[in-house]
Write a protein that holds these residues in place. Structure first.
Motif, PDB file in Angstrom:
ATOM      1  N   ARG A 172       0.839  -1.209   0.000  1.00 41.15           N
ATOM      2  CA  ARG A 172       0.000   0.000   0.000  1.00 41.15           C
ATOM      3  C   ARG A 172       0.866   1.246   0.000  1.00 41.15           C
ATOM      4  O   ARG A 172       0.661   2.164  -0.804  1.00 41.15           O
ATOM      5  CB  ARG A 172      -0.911  -0.029   1.231  1.00 41.15           C
ATOM      6  CG  ARG A 172      -1.543   1.297   1.587  1.00 41.15           C
ATOM      7  CD  ARG A 172      -2.661   1.157   2.606  1.00 41.15           C
ATOM      8  NE  ARG A 172      -2.353   0.305   3.743  1.00 41.15           N
ATOM      9  CZ  ARG A 172      -1.663   0.691   4.814  1.00 41.15           C
ATOM     10  NH1 ARG A 172      -1.156   1.910   4.869  1.00 41.15           N
ATOM     11  NH2 ARG A 172      -1.457  -0.142   5.817  1.00 41.15           N
ATOM     12  N   GLU A 173       1.888   1.274   0.881  1.00 34.09           N
ATOM     13  CA  GLU A 173       2.723   2.468   0.958  1.00 34.09           C
ATOM     14  C   GLU A 173       3.519   2.678  -0.315  1.00 34.09           C
ATOM     15  O   GLU A 173       3.727   3.805  -0.751  1.00 34.09           O
ATOM     16  CB  GLU A 173       3.651   2.389   2.176  1.00 34.09           C
ATOM     17  CG  GLU A 173       2.903   2.467   3.506  1.00 34.09           C
ATOM     18  CD  GLU A 173       1.896   3.600   3.525  1.00 34.09           C
ATOM     19  OE1 GLU A 173       2.238   4.709   3.091  1.00 34.09           O
ATOM     20  OE2 GLU A 173       0.742   3.364   3.951  1.00 34.09           O
ATOM     21  N   ASP A 174       3.976   1.586  -0.906  1.00 36.51           N
ATOM     22  CA  ASP A 174       4.738   1.727  -2.140  1.00 36.51           C
ATOM     23  C   ASP A 174       3.863   2.291  -3.252  1.00 36.51           C
ATOM     24  O   ASP A 174       4.267   3.195  -3.984  1.00 36.51           O
ATOM     25  CB  ASP A 174       5.315   0.365  -2.545  1.00 36.51           C
ATOM     26  CG  ASP A 174       6.341   0.522  -3.661  1.00 36.51           C
ATOM     27  OD1 ASP A 174       7.422   1.066  -3.362  1.00 36.51           O
ATOM     28  OD2 ASP A 174       6.041   0.163  -4.813  1.00 36.51           O
ATOM     29  N   ARG A 185       4.064   5.792  -5.448  1.00 34.35           N
ATOM     30  CA  ARG A 185       4.035   5.881  -6.911  1.00 34.35           C
ATOM     31  C   ARG A 185       2.940   6.832  -7.373  1.00 34.35           C
ATOM     32  O   ARG A 185       3.090   7.530  -8.380  1.00 34.35           O
ATOM     33  CB  ARG A 185       3.818   4.486  -7.509  1.00 34.35           C
ATOM     34  CG  ARG A 185       5.011   3.559  -7.268  1.00 34.35           C
ATOM     35  CD  ARG A 185       4.695   2.119  -7.613  1.00 34.35           C
ATOM     36  NE  ARG A 185       4.569   1.888  -9.047  1.00 34.35           N
ATOM     37  CZ  ARG A 185       4.305   0.686  -9.577  1.00 34.35           C
ATOM     38  NH1 ARG A 185       4.169  -0.373  -8.781  1.00 34.35           N
ATOM     39  NH2 ARG A 185       4.197   0.543 -10.886  1.00 34.35           N
ATOM     40  N   ILE A 186       1.829   6.852  -6.655  1.00 31.95           N
ATOM     41  CA  ILE A 186       0.761   7.785  -7.012  1.00 31.95           C
ATOM     42  C   ILE A 186       1.226   9.213  -6.779  1.00 31.95           C
ATOM     43  O   ILE A 186       1.079  10.089  -7.633  1.00 31.95           O
ATOM     44  CB  ILE A 186      -0.511   7.507  -6.184  1.00 31.95           C
ATOM     45  CG1 ILE A 186      -1.111   6.164  -6.591  1.00 31.95           C
ATOM     46  CG2 ILE A 186      -1.530   8.624  -6.366  1.00 31.95           C
ATOM     47  CD1 ILE A 186      -2.262   5.714  -5.733  1.00 31.95           C
ATOM     48  N   ALA A 210      -7.581  -0.419   0.907  1.00 32.64           N
ATOM     49  CA  ALA A 210      -7.205   0.561   1.927  1.00 32.64           C
ATOM     50  C   ALA A 210      -6.999   1.932   1.289  1.00 32.64           C
ATOM     51  O   ALA A 210      -7.458   2.945   1.820  1.00 32.64           O
ATOM     52  CB  ALA A 210      -5.930   0.110   2.645  1.00 32.64           C
ATOM     53  N   LEU A 211      -6.333   1.960   0.142  1.00 25.76           N
ATOM     54  CA  LEU A 211      -6.127   3.243  -0.531  1.00 25.76           C
ATOM     55  C   LEU A 211      -7.457   3.837  -0.980  1.00 25.76           C
ATOM     56  O   LEU A 211      -7.633   5.055  -0.971  1.00 25.76           O
ATOM     57  CB  LEU A 211      -5.193   3.059  -1.736  1.00 25.76           C
ATOM     58  CG  LEU A 211      -3.727   2.785  -1.386  1.00 25.76           C
ATOM     59  CD1 LEU A 211      -2.936   2.434  -2.633  1.00 25.76           C
ATOM     60  CD2 LEU A 211      -3.119   3.995  -0.693  1.00 25.76           C
ATOM     61  N   ALA A 212      -8.372   2.975  -1.370  1.00 21.35           N
ATOM     62  CA  ALA A 212      -9.692   3.469  -1.777  1.00 21.35           C
ATOM     63  C   ALA A 212     -10.443   4.020  -0.571  1.00 21.35           C
ATOM     64  O   ALA A 212     -11.088   5.063  -0.658  1.00 21.35           O
ATOM     65  CB  ALA A 212     -10.494   2.354  -2.447  1.00 21.35           C
ATOM     66  N   GLY A 254     -12.312  -0.422 -13.522  1.00 16.87           N
ATOM     67  CA  GLY A 254     -10.926  -0.484 -13.102  1.00 16.87           C
ATOM     68  C   GLY A 254     -10.600   0.468 -11.966  1.00 16.87           C
ATOM     69  O   GLY A 254     -11.481   1.041 -11.336  1.00 16.87           O
ATOM     70  N   THR A 255      -9.326   0.637 -11.733  1.00 17.15           N
ATOM     71  CA  THR A 255      -8.845   1.464 -10.631  1.00 17.15           C
ATOM     72  C   THR A 255      -8.243   2.741 -11.189  1.00 17.15           C
ATOM     73  O   THR A 255      -7.469   2.696 -12.137  1.00 17.15           O
ATOM     74  CB  THR A 255      -7.781   0.692  -9.827  1.00 17.15           C
ATOM     75  OG1 THR A 255      -8.350  -0.509  -9.339  1.00 17.15           O
ATOM     76  CG2 THR A 255      -7.287   1.523  -8.664  1.00 17.15           C
ATOM     77  N   ARG A 256      -8.616   3.853 -10.613  1.00 21.80           N
ATOM     78  CA  ARG A 256      -8.091   5.122 -11.093  1.00 21.80           C
ATOM     79  C   ARG A 256      -7.664   5.991  -9.925  1.00 21.80           C
ATOM     80  O   ARG A 256      -8.180   5.861  -8.813  1.00 21.80           O
ATOM     81  CB  ARG A 256      -9.143   5.853 -11.913  1.00 21.80           C
ATOM     82  CG  ARG A 256     -10.381   6.187 -11.138  1.00 21.80           C
ATOM     83  CD  ARG A 256     -11.426   6.853 -12.004  1.00 21.80           C
ATOM     84  NE  ARG A 256     -11.938   5.969 -13.037  1.00 21.80           N
ATOM     85  CZ  ARG A 256     -12.734   6.350 -14.028  1.00 21.80           C
ATOM     86  NH1 ARG A 256     -13.090   7.622 -14.125  1.00 21.80           N
ATOM     87  NH2 ARG A 256     -13.168   5.502 -14.918  1.00 21.80           N
ATOM     88  N   VAL A 257      -6.738   6.888 -10.196  1.00 24.99           N
ATOM     89  CA  VAL A 257      -6.314   7.847  -9.179  1.00 24.99           C
ATOM     90  C   VAL A 257      -7.392   8.903  -9.050  1.00 24.99           C
ATOM     91  O   VAL A 257      -7.884   9.411 -10.048  1.00 24.99           O
ATOM     92  CB  VAL A 257      -4.975   8.505  -9.573  1.00 24.99           C
ATOM     93  CG1 VAL A 257      -4.571   9.532  -8.537  1.00 24.99           C
ATOM     94  CG2 VAL A 257      -3.905   7.459  -9.748  1.00 24.99           C
ATOM     95  N   ARG A 258      -7.776   9.212  -7.808  1.00 25.56           N
ATOM     96  CA  ARG A 258      -8.798  10.236  -7.593  1.00 25.56           C
ATOM     97  C   ARG A 258      -8.301  11.567  -8.091  1.00 25.56           C
ATOM     98  O   ARG A 258      -7.208  11.999  -7.732  1.00 25.56           O
ATOM     99  CB  ARG A 258      -9.111  10.362  -6.102  1.00 25.56           C
ATOM    100  CG  ARG A 258     -10.336   9.647  -5.660  1.00 25.56           C
ATOM    101  CD  ARG A 258     -11.120  10.536  -4.695  1.00 25.56           C
ATOM    102  NE  ARG A 258     -12.544  10.192  -4.734  1.00 25.56           N
ATOM    103  CZ  ARG A 258     -13.072   9.183  -4.045  1.00 25.56           C
ATOM    104  NH1 ARG A 258     -12.306   8.406  -3.317  1.00 25.56           N
ATOM    105  NH2 ARG A 258     -14.352   8.941  -4.126  1.00 25.56           N
ATOM    106  N   PRO A 259      -9.094  12.261  -8.922  1.00 25.79           N
ATOM    107  CA  PRO A 259      -8.668  13.556  -9.454  1.00 25.79           C
ATOM    108  C   PRO A 259      -8.374  14.534  -8.327  1.00 25.79           C
ATOM    109  O   PRO A 259      -7.307  15.125  -8.258  1.00 25.79           O
ATOM    110  CB  PRO A 259      -9.873  14.015 -10.264  1.00 25.79           C
ATOM    111  CG  PRO A 259     -10.685  12.795 -10.512  1.00 25.79           C
ATOM    112  CD  PRO A 259     -10.407  11.851  -9.393  1.00 25.79           C
ATOM    113  N   LEU A 260      -9.339  14.732  -7.441  1.00 26.73           N
ATOM    114  CA  LEU A 260      -9.116  15.560  -6.266  1.00 26.73           C
ATOM    115  C   LEU A 260      -9.209  14.652  -5.068  1.00 26.73           C
ATOM    116  O   LEU A 260     -10.297  14.242  -4.684  1.00 26.73           O
ATOM    117  CB  LEU A 260     -10.177  16.658  -6.171  1.00 26.73           C
ATOM    118  CG  LEU A 260     -10.178  17.686  -7.287  1.00 26.73           C
ATOM    119  CD1 LEU A 260     -11.327  18.656  -7.104  1.00 26.73           C
ATOM    120  CD2 LEU A 260      -8.858  18.442  -7.293  1.00 26.73           C
TER     121      LEU A 260
END
Lengths: 230, 230
Positions: B10-12, B16-17, B51-53, B65-71
Motif C-alpha cells: 500500500r505504501e509503495d 508511486r501515485i 485501503a487506498l480506496a 478499473g482502478t483510477r487515481v482520484r482527481p481531487l
DNA sequence: GAGTGGTCTAGACCACGGT
DNA sequence: CCGTGGTCTAGACCACTCA
C-alpha cells in the motif's frame, strides 16, 4: 443471519454488542468460535471483527483476545472539502478574489509552524471566497517556495490557490486545528461583517515527505457550521 | 518492495501515485497485474488497494478499473474525546459542577432536532467543566427520558453526564456540528470570561436505533483549539 | 457478453504477549 | 510455551457495469 457476508456479520455483532450481550471486559469469543457460530471462514470473521476494531467498537490483542471497548472511541470521518465544494453544496455559485499576493520573508510564528529556516522565501496570499457574491470565507495562506517553486508563477484567477495546490502538489500528511476567533478589523472588512463577530477558523499545515508545503487559515463568515455524521 | 505485506505494498503504491506515475484518469493497472508485479496474491493486492480506496486516494469500479482520484478526498479521523480526557491531556485535573438540572417540556427547536413529540419529557442539564478550577467548557444538554428513563435518577456528582451516558447507553449514530459563537451573558458568566468573546461550540445529537438519546452543546472557553492530524 | 473488482474458503505460517 | 490475532495464498464464484 442470512447472507454470511462480512458486512452482515459485522452489523449483527455490532447489534449484539449494543444489546449488551458481552460486558465491558474480556468477554467476547474469539475468531474461531464466532466463525463456527456464523458458519463462515475465519478470514471472513476476521474481516468483520477488524472493521469493528477499526471504528473503535472493540479492541483486539494477540493472545488477549477480543474485548468490547470500555469507553467506545467515537471517531468521525471528517472530510475537509474545498471551499468551492462547500459553497456549491449550499447551492450557491463560488468565486474568489485575491486580495493580496506577495513573496516575502516569513514571520517567525509561521516559520516555526512550517519548519522553515530564516531567510526561506514563501508566497503570502489573501483570498476572499464568495458565495453568490456574499463573502463566505477569508483565506490567509503561506506557500513554501522551497517546496513549490512553481507557485510563484501560478495563474490563480480561474482556480483558487487551494485547488491549484491540490491538483499540482499532493501531500502526505498535515495538521488541522479548529478554533473560534473574534473578528478584528481586517477580518471584519474582508468578510463584510462587524468587528467582534465570532468566526470559525480552520488552520491547516500540510507536508510532502517532511517538507512543509503550505500553511493556511480559513476564517468563515458568521453562522458557518461544519457538520458531519459520527 | 521487501516484505510483500499489504501495508508495504500500500505504501509503495501510494508513493508511486504521489510521484505521479499515473495521471488523474483511468490509468492504473488492475489487481491482477499489480499482484503479479509485486508477486503477491490477488487477495493481498486487493486489501492494499481497498485501503487506498477507503482513504480516498483511489477510486475503484467494477469493470471500470482502478483510477487515481482527481481531487483526493482529504479525510481525517477525528476522534471526539470526553471533556475529562481533553482536560487531562492538557495535564490538568478535571472536575465538574452541575449548574442546573430539571425535567421539563422540551422547546420546539430541540424537539425537532431530536425528533421528539410534543409533551415528551426530557432532562435538562447545565454543567461547567473545570480544568484545575478554571472553567474549561460549559455543557448544555437534553436527555430524552423516553430513551433513557434511568437518567432522571442518575448520580452525576462523581462522573459527568457524558460519561454516565457513554457507560450506560451505547449509541448507534449521531450528528456533530462545529461552529463559533459570541458569548452571551450567561455563557460569559459560566466560563468566567467576557461577553462577546468568541467561543468554540460543538453540538452533538446521538441516536440509538432511531431514537434520540441526547442532544448536547459544549461551549469551550476562549483559546480552545481542536487539533488533529490529517 | 466480458472484464473488473468484491467476496468467500480452507489451509497455512507467523508474531505478539500472557502464563 | 502456546493461544490468539495478523497475514498470505490459490482458487473460486459472483455482481456490477461498460461496450
Amino acid at each position: 443471519m442470512n447472507a454470511v457476508t462480512h458486512s452482515s456479520i459485522r452489523e449483527d455483532i455490532r447489534k449484539r454488542i449494543v444489546a449488551g450481550e458481552w460486558g465491558l471486559g474480556e468477554q467476547m469469543p474469539g475468531e474461531i468460535d464466532l466463525a463456527s457460530e456464523y458458519d463462515c471462514s475465519r478470514t471472513t470473521m476476521n474481516r468483520a471483527l477488524r472493521a469493528l476494531a477499526d471504528e473503535g467498537m472493540i479492541e483486539r490483542k494477540r493472545k488477549g483476545g477480543t474485548r468490547v471497548r470500555p469507553l467506545p472511541v467515537h471517531q468521525a470521518q471528517l472530510s475537509i472539502p474545498l471551499v468551492r465544494e462547500q459553497v456549491e453544496a449550499r447551492g450557491a455559485r463560488h468565486s474568489h478574489r485575491i486580495v493580496k499576493r506577495s513573496v516575502r520573508r516569513v514571520p517567525a510564528e509561521v516559520r516555526q509552524r512550517m519548519g522553515l529556516k530564516e531567510g526561506d522565501r514563501a508566497c503570502f496570499l489573501e483570498t476572499v471566497h464568495l458565495a453568490d457574491d456574499t463573502p463566505f470565507a477569508f483565506e490567509r495562506r503561506w506557500v513554501s517556495l522551497e517546496a513549490v517553486p512553481a507557485f510563484e508563477a501560478a495563474d490563480l484567477t480561474r482556480i483558487s490557490a487551494n485547488e491549484w495546490l491540490v491538483r499540482e502538489i499532493p501531500f502526505t500528511n498535515g495538521d488541522v486545528a479548529l478554533s473560534a476567533i473574534c473578528a478584528d478589523e481586517a477580518l471584519a472588512q474582508a468578510l463584510d461583517t462587524e468587528q467582534g463577530e465570532a468566526l470559525f477558523a480552520l488552520e491547516r499545515t500540510t507536508w510532502l515527505d517532511g517538507k512543509a508545503v503550505t500553511s493556511v487559515t480559513f476564517y468563515y463568515a458568521p453562522g458557518f457550521r461544519l457538520e458531519f455524521p459520527i
